[in-house]
Design an enzyme around this catalytic site. Structure first.
Site, PDB file in Angstrom:
ATOM      1  N   CYS A 149      38.025  49.100  49.493  1.00 28.87           N
ATOM      2  CA  CYS A 149      37.942  48.422  50.767  1.00 28.87           C
ATOM      3  C   CYS A 149      38.449  49.682  51.960  1.00 28.87           C
ATOM      4  O   CYS A 149      39.658  49.621  52.007  1.00 28.87           O
ATOM      5  CB  CYS A 149      38.617  47.258  50.982  1.00 28.87           C
ATOM      6  SG  CYS A 149      38.633  46.547  52.547  1.00 28.87           S
ATOM      7  N   CYS A 154      40.762  47.877  54.553  1.00 30.46           N
ATOM      8  CA  CYS A 154      41.949  47.596  53.885  1.00 30.46           C
ATOM      9  C   CYS A 154      42.841  48.949  53.636  1.00 30.46           C
ATOM     10  O   CYS A 154      44.194  48.799  54.183  1.00 30.46           O
ATOM     11  CB  CYS A 154      41.563  47.178  52.456  1.00 30.46           C
ATOM     12  SG  CYS A 154      40.593  45.832  52.242  1.00 30.46           S
TER      13      CYS A 154
END
Length: 121
Positions: free
Chosen positions: A30, A33
């Site tokens: 991600c 993230c």
């Protein structure tokens, strides 16, 4: 306090035994993230009295399913075992600082009283 890894084995103990727990649901693949990780670590360093934990949704699928994580990063904040905040998306340092400060300042007695009233009825 530094950021810790939360797993199904230590999640409940962590929330039960700490006043404030801030949780970041994330995954290695991600991009947002990864961009948010330094923000999370910076704010964690500013609040040694709170626990900041990361849950890898790829490794901790049971926790991700239990909290119905549909988008990452997702942030949650617990105070005195009560979930006060849950929101997908990354926050800025200022936003995360504000969230933690508000959680610390919150008078929890009315919240606990309300939970007791609801469970009694």
């Amino acid at each position: 306090m530094s950021v810790i890894e939360l797993t199904k084995e230590n999640f409940n103990d962590t929330v039960d035994n700490n006043d404030i727990v801030v949780v970041d649901f994330w995954a290695e693949w991600c991009g947002p993230c990864k961009s948010f990780a330094p923000v999370f670590e910076t704010v964690a360093g500013n609040h040694p009295d709170a626990v900041f934990g990361k849950i890898d949704t790829e490794e901790q699928t049971e926790l991700a399913q239990a909290f119905q994580i549909r988008s990452i990063p997702t942030l949650m904040l617990f105070r005195e075992q009560i979930q006060l905040f849950a929101q997908p998306g990354a926050l800025s340092i200022a936003q995360l600082e504000d969230l933690v400060q508000k959680a610390k300042a919150l008078d929890m007695k009315p919240i606990h009283d309300q939970i007791k009233e609801r469970s009694a009825s």
